[in-house]
Design a protein around this motif. Structure first.
Motif: not given
Length: 197
Positions: A81, A172-173
Motif C-alpha cells: 500500500l 479510495t485507491t
C-alpha cells in the motif's frame, strides 16, 4: 526430496520476475529520458498507463526531485500500500492519520512506523514536481480536525484529493488518485525519489 526442488524452482521464478521488473523499469526510464518535453496526457497511446513510474523501495527512479508547496508525496506501507500527504514546505507534510486526525508531520515522522523508508513525490516526466499551492493551503486550514477515518471510504488518498478538488466525487485507491492527478495536471505522473534536504 521433491520439496527442495519446488523451493529452488520458486526461487528461480522469483529471481526471474525481479529481473524482468528491473529491466522494465530501465525501459521506462529510457523512454522518459528520450522525450524533449514533459509527457502530456494527449501524448499517451491507447491503453498506456497515466503513471510512468510507480513509487518503489525495490527499484528506485534515477531522478530525484525537491518537492514544492502543494506537491503530493507518498511512502510505502507493508510493501503493498501507499500512504499520501501534501507537502507544505519546511520539512512539513499534512497527512490524514489512521486515527482520523489531520496533522502536520516531518518527513521523518511521515515514514516512521511504516515499511517504506523513502518518500516519493509526484512529478512530470522531466522530474518537475506536480503541485498546487491552493491544495497546501486547504490542507493547512484543516490541521487538527478529525475525520471519520476508514481505510476504504475515507483514507489519506481521499483527503489529498479533496484538498486539490474539494467536493469532487469520492475516491479510495492510490491508482484512482494517480488517474485524477494526471487529469488535473494534464501530464503523465512519475513518482520520483524526494529530496528533502
Amino acid at each position: 526430496m521433491p520439496l527442495p526442488l519446488v523451493w529452488l524452482g520458486a526461487a528461480a521464478l522469483s529471481a526471474l520476475a525481479v529481473r524482468e521488473l528491473a529491466d522494465d523499469r530501465k525501459k521506462q526510464q529510457r523512454r522518459r529520458d528520450d522525450s524533449p518535453r514533459s509527457r502530456l496526457l494527449s501524448d499517451l497511446k491507447d491503453g498506456e498507463s497515466v503513471v510512468g513510474i510507480y513509487p518503489s523501495e525495490l527499484f528506485n527512479t534515477e531522478q530525484i526531485a525537491t518537492p514544492k508547496v502543494g506537491s503530493i508525496v507518498c511512502c510505502g506501507i507493508g510493501g503493498v500500500l501507499d500512504h499520501t500527504g501534501i507537502w507544505v514546505g519546511e520539512d512539513a507534510i499534512i497527512e490524514l492519520g489512521g486515527n482520523g486526525l489531520i496533522k502536520p508531520v516531518s518527513s521523518q515522522r511521515f515514514t516512521d512506523e511504516r515499511s517504506g523508508k523513502n518518500i516519493f513525490v509526484a512529478c512530470d516526466s522531466k522530474a518537475e514536481p506536480l503541485h498546487c499551492e491552493l491544495s497546501a493551503q486547504r490542507a493547512i486550514n484543516q490541521i487538527y480536525e478529525y475525520r471519520d477515518y476508514n481505510v476504504i471510504e475515507n483514507n489519506c488518498h481521499h483527503f489529498v484529493w479533496q484538498c486539490i478538488q474539494p467536493g469532487d466525487e469520492h475516491l479510495t485507491t492510490f491508482k484512482e488518485l494517480n488517474k485524477r492527478l494526471a487529469a488535473f495536471h494534464g501530464k503523465k505522473v512519475y513518482w520520483d525519489l524526494c529530496d528533502i534536504s
